[in-house]
Every structure is written in C-alpha cells, then in structure tokens.
Design an enzyme around this catalytic site. Sequence first.
Site, short mmCIF file in Angstrom:
data_model
loop_
_atom_site.label_atom_id
_atom_site.label_comp_id
_atom_site.label_asym_id
_atom_site.label_seq_id
_atom_site.Cartn_x
_atom_site.Cartn_y
_atom_site.Cartn_z
N ALA A 10 13.28 -8.40 84.72
CA ALA A 10 12.08 -8.12 85.44
C ALA A 10 12.16 -8.90 86.59
O ALA A 10 11.52 -8.61 87.52
CB ALA A 10 10.93 -7.69 84.66
N TYR A 151 33.89 -4.85 83.93
CA TYR A 151 32.29 -4.36 84.22
C TYR A 151 32.38 -2.89 83.87
O TYR A 151 31.28 -2.39 83.53
CB TYR A 151 31.98 -4.70 85.67
N GLY A 182 24.62 3.59 92.30
CA GLY A 182 25.81 3.00 92.98
C GLY A 182 25.41 1.76 93.62
O GLY A 182 24.80 0.99 93.33
N VAL A 184 23.69 -0.67 95.26
CA VAL A 184 22.04 -1.15 95.68
C VAL A 184 22.10 -2.67 96.16
O VAL A 184 22.94 -3.66 95.65
CB VAL A 184 21.29 -1.24 94.28
N GLU A 187 20.65 -8.91 94.20
CA GLU A 187 21.64 -10.44 93.94
C GLU A 187 22.75 -9.94 93.15
O GLU A 187 23.52 -10.73 92.89
CB GLU A 187 20.57 -11.26 93.07
C1 8X3 Z 1 26.97 -1.73 90.84
C2 8X3 Z 1 27.60 -0.80 91.53
O1 8X3 Z 1 29.78 -0.42 93.01
O2 8X3 Z 1 29.63 -2.70 92.43
O3 8X3 Z 1 26.97 -1.08 89.52
O4 8X3 Z 1 30.32 -1.00 90.83
S1 8X3 Z 1 29.13 -1.16 91.87
#
Ligand code: 8X3
Length: 250
Positions: A10, A151, A182, A184, A187
Amino acid sequence: MTLIALITGASSGIGKATAQALAAAGINLILCGRRQDRLDALAQELDEQVKTTTLTFDVRDRAAVANAIGGLPAVWQKIDILINNAGNAHGLAAMQDGDLDDWDAMMDGNVKGLLYVSKAVIPNMVARQTGHIVNISSTAGKQTYANGVVYCASKKAVEAISEGMRLDLTQHGIKVTNVAPGAVETEFSVVRFKGDEDRAAKMYEGFDPLRPEDIADVILYVVTAPARVSIADITIMAAAQAAATTIYRK
Ligand code: 8X3
C-alpha cells in the site's frame, strides 16, 4: 455497515492509489507494506476520510505475515476485502542469464507471499461466509515474453491461484477477482531495473501509459459492484498497448 479492506503493497503505486480510492468510498483500511514512514504518511492523509491502521511486514516472511495479521485487534479482524497487490519484477534477462536471487524474490513475493497473506485472511472470511479477494496479476500472466520467464511464471501462478480460490471459495460467499494490468507507470520498472531510472523511464516513452489511479478506479468498481455481480477476471491496458509486449509508441 462499514467495510474493511486490507491492501498489501500500500505504500506506493497501485496499492497506494487503491487505498485512496477505497477511502474516498468510505471503506476502512488496513495498510500493509515494508516502509513504515510511507504507510504512516498515507494513513495520516486518509485518516480524515476513514479509519486506518498500518501493518509493516514483508509478505515473503511467513511468520511476520501470520503475526501481523493474526495480531490485529478484534475490531480489525473482520476483513471484507483483501487486495493482494504486493509484488515486483526483478531483472529482465534470458533464461540462461537469470539471477537466482531475482528469481527467489519474484517467486517468494509474488506467489508465496500472496498465499501467506491469503491464508492469514481467508479463514475469517469463510467463518463469516462473506468476503472479496482481488489478486493483482499482469498482462505478463496472460502472455509470456522473452527475458521475463520467471516474472511471467509468477504472474501465471497468480492467475491459477485466482481460479483455484474462486473454485474453493465461491460456495462460502467469497468473490475472487483477478486484475491484470499492462504497463502502468509506477516504481515497477525502477525496481525491475535495480534503480536505473533512465532505463525505467524508457519503458513509458512515446505513449500515454496507465496511471495507478486507472487501476484503482477498476478495483473500486469491482469491490462495490452489486452483491449478485462477480467480476472474475479483468485485463486493463493503455490505449496504445495491444498485448503484453506490443505497445505503439510515437
Ligand atoms: C507489469 C507489466 O508489461 O512489465 O506487470 O509485464 S509488464
């Protein structure tokens, strides 16, 4: 009845914007994060609108999660809404070049941390036969991209967890929403690129990226929709973005 929402991560980005949006709607807040000073500042800002409390812990620390949430005063134990927002990307590298510490950080935070927090909150929701869990996934959870294997894997896990939670918890009156943003501008890329602000800024050049408040608006809609409505899964991209790695830049 005043609702209570617990938000992880948060202290910045989507988590902070969501706290601000929910506070404006009169929802009391448990603000969780690692940076106490930032949580305090946010709590002070939102205290004028709603009741707030803060919990400082790292979602990767299983005991800390259980102690912090389990130790909430009774009045804060009745959590109606859980926003599993904490999570990060660490590094952007091909499979063969990936850093094991980065991999651990993503799997431990984005996947196991989300599970630890959920485990600390869900039994009470089941006992009360009500609740709403919002898991923040990503377009990376919909589509794997080069150099993003771990990721993307962590966010695919979030997608699977959202589906599984919905299967197990719907019968207990608990809604589960998977939110997949997507690009944003937060940070996020500074963390991914380990503090390299120039490289991070390039990710958002040449188009108008989403802002944290755009995702917060969607989350507010999702958690305040009529009781009969369950938004199961929602993907949000900037107008210039067509897929996880397809962004039309000018
Ligand atoms: C964040 C979006 O495009 O860097 O989850 O994977 S991206």
